[in-house]
Scaffold this active site. Sequence first.
Site: not given
Ligand SMILES: [Zn+2]
Length: 445
Positions: A81, A83, A112, A146-147
């Site tokens: 991802h 974002d 992340d 995704e977040e």
């Molecule tokens: Zn993530």
Amino acid sequence: MPDTTTGDVTELLQQLIRNGCVNDGTPESGFESRSTDVLRNYLEGPGLDIETFEPTAGRASLVARIEGTDAAAPTLLLMGHTDVVPATEGWSRDPFGGELVDGEVWGRGAVDMLNLTASMAVATKKLAKTGWRPRGTLIYLAVADEEALGTHGAGWLTEHELDAVKADYVLTESGGIPMPTAEGTRLPVIVGEKGTYWCRLIVHGTPGHASQPLRTDNALVTAAEVVRRIAEYKPETMIHDVWRKFVEGMAFPTELSEPLLDPNALGALVQDLPLGLARQAHACTHTTFAPTVLHGGTKTNVIPDRVELEVDIRTLPGQTNEAVRLMLDEALGDLADRVDVEVITGETSTASPIDTPLWDALNRVSNALTPGGASCIPFLTVGATDARFFRRLGIPSYGYGLFSRHLTYEDYATMFHGDDERVDVESLRLSTELWQALSHDMLGG
Ligand SMILES: [Zn+2]
């Protein structure tokens, strides 16, 4: 010879961090199209077919494919991802500066998961550049949103553009932090995620004057008993296959591994274990119930007739929302008919099988890339990732990456959505090599 892999992946990660695609959950946030532009510029060239999808203005996702020569051979999807979550004031460096300091790249998304999004892109580009003609197909997917809930990203793509992202195997975040054991290094692969059942309990009472409380029907007093019952509720211990294989893989001494796998002994054991392992062992073998928010009452001299209580419930693979509802009723007992339950989110748990060609390939490749060797062990995470959209389609999906020994598991866990997120360049190089070696192993050519 200078190592261009490390340079490329470091630079690409820095650009993605500096774009600051912060997703605050609103459709107007994120603006991931800035990062898909960067990735398109980087990836464009012979051997790669690139497409972008923008279901909502600014929320673009990018798909790049190296088409295989054999339609019967498998398709592997590498998904990252673009974002990130917001950053607090507590950082020691600019969270969107992407600074390289003492061999570490700093910034929101460094673990992340812009690190993996960048390393997957660099691996894909390198494979395409060498004129690699695999039997199977490799897809690189850089996805928005995704977040939050994946509404503008993986959720939308799997619903509306499945042909573009359909695969036989999916790899995404997270996992792969080396864990030392008595029998060598173990690398956790996220094979499943607990489900989320968030609910609001409306506890009812009868309003009255608080100066004469005798025999009143006070919703707050009832709610206190509801909270107590939920906190004390002991759901059944379930030893899932993922937990069993994790415990076996960690090579714990027998006096620890036996009770960790015994549903009758685990309850007592977790009262004595160190807190980190105790909480993990408990969460991986139980549906958990945590009362978290309570709102009620209007005035000091009024008996409240309505209290709202929110409960965070996390479910295990195989559990339905109906099963959770039955457990909640059991916890409430004779108070169940005094309480209305509103479901806030009911996302069931997802898990992939472990006996797959992808598992075997990850194990082979990781062992070869880790100094001194290593083997993979399955892991269940409590957080939700985009893997769930693919698991629900029956596509085996794991969370993985490779990290050096520079970071401990504890460092890694605190940096996830925390302050001072950063990653060392050796980890970036290792992950890039992992995706390349894995693509060769799985797709041939
Ligand atoms: Zn993530």
